[in-house]
Design an enzyme around this catalytic site. Structure first.
Site, PDB file in Angstrom:
ATOM      1  N   ASN A  45      62.581  85.486 111.791  1.00 54.36           N
ATOM      2  CA  ASN A  45      63.267  85.573 112.688  1.00 54.36           C
ATOM      3  C   ASN A  45      63.494  86.970 113.284  1.00 54.36           C
ATOM      4  O   ASN A  45      63.205  87.798 112.517  1.00 54.36           O
ATOM      5  CB  ASN A  45      64.761  85.039 112.392  1.00 54.36           C
ATOM      6  CG  ASN A  45      65.340  85.482 111.059  1.00 54.36           C
ATOM      7  OD1 ASN A  45      64.536  86.174 110.035  1.00 54.36           O
ATOM      8  ND2 ASN A  45      66.426  85.416 110.776  1.00 54.36           N
ATOM      9  N   VAL A  46      63.561  87.111 114.547  1.00 55.56           N
ATOM     10  CA  VAL A  46      63.659  88.068 115.326  1.00 55.56           C
ATOM     11  C   VAL A  46      64.824  88.213 116.037  1.00 55.56           C
ATOM     12  O   VAL A  46      64.930  87.431 117.312  1.00 55.56           O
ATOM     13  CB  VAL A  46      62.226  88.343 116.169  1.00 55.56           C
ATOM     14  CG1 VAL A  46      62.107  89.794 116.863  1.00 55.56           C
ATOM     15  CG2 VAL A  46      60.968  88.269 115.309  1.00 55.56           C
ATOM     16  N   GLU A  47      65.684  89.232 115.732  1.00 55.95           N
ATOM     17  CA  GLU A  47      67.179  89.070 116.454  1.00 55.95           C
ATOM     18  C   GLU A  47      67.111  90.151 117.587  1.00 55.95           C
ATOM     19  O   GLU A  47      65.997  91.029 117.918  1.00 55.95           O
ATOM     20  CB  GLU A  47      68.023  89.440 115.374  1.00 55.95           C
ATOM     21  CG  GLU A  47      68.173  88.352 114.427  1.00 55.95           C
ATOM     22  CD  GLU A  47      69.263  88.585 113.433  1.00 55.95           C
ATOM     23  OE1 GLU A  47      70.003  89.540 113.444  1.00 55.95           O
ATOM     24  OE2 GLU A  47      69.612  87.473 112.667  1.00 55.95           O
ATOM     25  N   CYS A  56      64.748  82.372 116.008  1.00 48.04           N
ATOM     26  CA  CYS A  56      64.611  81.694 114.796  1.00 48.04           C
ATOM     27  C   CYS A  56      63.187  81.869 114.379  1.00 48.04           C
ATOM     28  O   CYS A  56      62.033  81.916 115.306  1.00 48.04           O
ATOM     29  CB  CYS A  56      64.874  80.352 114.833  1.00 48.04           C
ATOM     30  SG  CYS A  56      66.842  80.069 114.899  1.00 48.04           S
ATOM     31  N   GLU A  58      61.454  79.538 113.017  1.00 46.90           N
ATOM     32  CA  GLU A  58      60.624  78.316 113.607  1.00 46.90           C
ATOM     33  C   GLU A  58      59.996  78.615 115.052  1.00 46.90           C
ATOM     34  O   GLU A  58      59.150  78.300 115.245  1.00 46.90           O
ATOM     35  CB  GLU A  58      61.736  77.225 113.735  1.00 46.90           C
ATOM     36  CG  GLU A  58      61.982  76.591 112.200  1.00 46.90           C
ATOM     37  CD  GLU A  58      63.278  77.431 111.708  1.00 46.90           C
ATOM     38  OE1 GLU A  58      63.585  78.482 112.328  1.00 46.90           O
ATOM     39  OE2 GLU A  58      63.781  76.874 110.905  1.00 46.90           O
ATOM     40  N   CYS A  94      67.682  74.850 111.735  1.00 41.42           N
ATOM     41  CA  CYS A  94      68.840  74.602 112.630  1.00 41.42           C
ATOM     42  C   CYS A  94      68.457  73.419 113.596  1.00 41.42           C
ATOM     43  O   CYS A  94      67.299  72.871 113.665  1.00 41.42           O
ATOM     44  CB  CYS A  94      69.230  75.745 113.452  1.00 41.42           C
ATOM     45  SG  CYS A  94      68.055  76.321 114.735  1.00 41.42           S
ATOM     46  N   CYS A  97      65.907  74.123 116.217  1.00 35.18           N
ATOM     47  CA  CYS A  97      64.372  74.226 115.564  1.00 35.18           C
ATOM     48  C   CYS A  97      63.844  72.868 115.118  1.00 35.18           C
ATOM     49  O   CYS A  97      62.569  72.736 115.099  1.00 35.18           O
ATOM     50  CB  CYS A  97      64.483  75.110 114.492  1.00 35.18           C
ATOM     51  SG  CYS A  97      64.624  76.871 115.442  1.00 35.18           S
TER      52      CYS A  97
HETATM   53  N1  THU Z   1      67.768  81.455 111.548  1.00 34.59           N
HETATM   54  C1  THU Z   1      66.408  81.069 111.582  1.00 34.59           C
HETATM   55  O1  THU Z   1      65.662  81.902 111.814  1.00 34.59           O
HETATM   56  N2  THU Z   1      66.110  79.698 111.175  1.00 34.59           N
HETATM   57  C2  THU Z   1      67.048  78.619 111.194  1.00 34.59           C
HETATM   58  O2  THU Z   1      66.573  77.508 111.209  1.00 34.59           O
HETATM   59  C3  THU Z   1      68.274  79.044 110.918  1.00 34.59           C
HETATM   60  C4  THU Z   1      68.782  80.123 111.359  1.00 34.59           C
HETATM   61  C5  THU Z   1      68.172  82.545 111.562  1.00 34.59           C
HETATM   62  C6  THU Z   1      68.647  82.892 113.140  1.00 34.59           C
HETATM   63  C7  THU Z   1      69.236  84.193 112.719  1.00 34.59           C
HETATM   64  O3  THU Z   1      68.632  85.386 112.878  1.00 34.59           O
HETATM   65  C8  THU Z   1      69.770  84.248 111.292  1.00 34.59           C
HETATM   66  O4  THU Z   1      68.952  83.149 110.774  1.00 34.59           O
HETATM   67  C9  THU Z   1      71.419  83.782 111.102  1.00 34.59           C
HETATM   68  O5  THU Z   1      71.838  82.736 111.710  1.00 34.59           O
END
Ligand code: THU
Length: 137
Positions: A45-47, A56, A58, A94, A97
């Site tokens: 994940n890259v915010e 995410c 994915e 999620c 995804c």
């Molecule tokens: N996140 C994912 O990368 N994939 C998922 O399927 C669930 C959530 C990440 C998004 C965010 O950076 C962190 O988890 C908290 O929600």
């Protein structure tokens, strides 16, 4: 059918998780999948300071899938998938995804989930997908 090496997939997911950019949530995620051409693709994940723009794990996995495809053939399909949190424990993708994964899934794609191994159809039943666009015009 390519043999699924879940240990290798989990290792790739953990490796990807170490690369997560998560200054806001501090919740690193790593995902890895076996493709129909026998490769492993992974993502983290890259915010973003604009929180809603977070990618995410994915998302980056699916981008890696497209980038790793042989030009002209389109992306390979996803055969098996796993996703881990910052402790290396299995994490469910999620909702958004699951849709992303569904789009690129091979028939009968298997996911490691918090409640055991499941098919893509079990984690996103009656999914809306590319076939609906064709058949319901
Ligand atoms: N996140 C994912 O990368 N994939 C998922 O399927 C669930 C959530 C990440 C998004 C965010 O950076 C962190 O988890 C908290 O929600």
């Amino acid at each position: 059918m390519t043999e699924i090496n879940w240990v290798a997939l989990k290792a790739a997911a953990n490796q990807a998780m170490q690369k997560a950019y998560v200054p806001y949530s501090k919740f690193p995620v790593g995902a890895a999948a076996l493709t129909s051409d026998g490769k492993i693709v992974s993502g983290c994940n890259v915010e973003n300071a604009s929180y809603g723009l977070t990618l995410c794990a994915e998302c980056s996995l699916v981008s890696a899938l497209a980038m790793g495809s042989d030009s002209g053939n389109g992306p390979a399909k996803l055969v098996a998938f796993t996703c881990v949190d910052g402790h290396g424990n299995v994490l469910m993708p999620c909702g958004r995804c699951r849709q992303l994964l569904y789009e690129h899934s091979a028939e009968g794609m298997i996911l490691e989930t918090v409640s055991g191994f499941k098919t893509i159809d079990e984690v996103i039943p009656d999914a809306f997908g590319p076939r609906d666009l064709e058949e319901r015009k």
